[in-house]
Design a protein around this motif. Structure first.
Motif: not given
Length: 296
Positions: A195-218
């Protein structure tokens, strides 16, 4: 104005910890945003929205937020599962690239990936790397010396509409073989980035904190408070990045902006071959000036 979007309530609450003078802003379609200013930065406005889980909802509300606020930058802050053991619970990942991993062609024996990917805005990546280097972004998390500061990784992220909690499932194998540079997985950034790409010239960034290891221990890690820890760390970094974006014009809600003065209309008329001499005036307000000279 900076827009920060989140998917979950725990992520929203983590960002709200950094805002003051918060007020509700209601979109005409009913979407509610929290608009406030950053702590210590009364000149920096932030609009905070919650998309809910999934790429489609994230895409829809990203477009809505951009149209509503015309922000200088739009960020997505939240939690993610790690695909690499080197990432610790609470570490922060700034997505240099977002992979939408569900696209492909299914054949009898194979799934042939047809990826779509979006890269972080160059200016925001540069600012984010500087924020990491200063280390001041993590000061609100704990007093110096009381807790080990989380690491910040600049890596690719995979995003799709599945909660991954296995290292040996078909999706885990798909990611390993076709999106091997991805170090974390989550559920919104593909829609957000598109969606941000289609909006044109606008700065975008994703920032994520790690909450699990996607390994069955969630379930175990979530019960231990890992989601709140990861959300707080991601929010702290996203807010520091929002504060680092160059100053821009303060956002004014629709309908509250001062009306521009109507244009000045001058009408000069000469008849019978006569000419109109120089006309001088000073406009101290809105008016219509009619100057007429006629030879009879």
């Amino acid at each position: 104005m900076i827009v920060i979007l989140t998917a979950l309530a725990v992520e929203q609450e983590a960002v709200l910890e950094h805002l003051v003078d918060v007020r509700e802003h209601r979109h005409v379609q009913g979407t509610l945003f929290d608009v406030g200013t950053l702590v210590g930065r009364p000149d920096r406005q932030v609009a905070l929205g919650v998309t809910g889980q999934g790429t489609l909802a994230a895409a829809t509300l990203t477009e809505r937020a951009i149209a509503e606020f015309s922000p200088a930058a739009v960020l997505f802050a939240g939690i993610a599962g790690a695909l690499r053991d080197k990432l610790r619970i609470g570490d922060v990942v700034v997505a240099t690239k977002v992979h939408a991993y569900h696209g492909g062609k299914s054949e009898d024996e194979n799934f042939l990936a047809r990826p779509r990917s979006w890269e972080i805005s160059h200016e925001l990546e540069q600012l984010a790397r500087r924020v990491r280097r200063t280390r001041t972004w993590c000061e609100p998390l704990a007093p110096p010396g009381e807790a080990e500061a989380p690491e910040v990784h600049f890596e690719a992220i995979a995003a799709g509409d599945v909660v991954l909690n296995s290292r040996i499932s078909p999706i885990a194998n798909l990611l390993h073989h076709n999106y091997n540079d991805a170090v974390a997985i989550e559920m919104e950034s593909a829609g957000f980035a598109s969606a941000a790409h289609l909006a044109g010239r606008i700065g975008t960034a994703t920032v994520r904190g790690i909450s699990d290891h996607a390994d069955g221990t969630k379930a175990t890690t979530d019960a231990g408070g890992s989601q709140r820890l990861a959300a707080r760390n991601a929010a702290a970094f996203a807010v520091a990045l929002a504060a680092a974006v160059p100053d821009e014009t303060t956002w004014v809600p629709a309908g509250k902006a001062p009306r521009p003065a109507p244009p000045i209309r001058n009408r000069n008329i000469a008849s019978a071959g006569a000419t109109v001499g120089q006309q001088n005036a000073v406009n101290n307000g809105a008016f219509t000036l009619n100057l007429t000279r006629e030879n009879r």
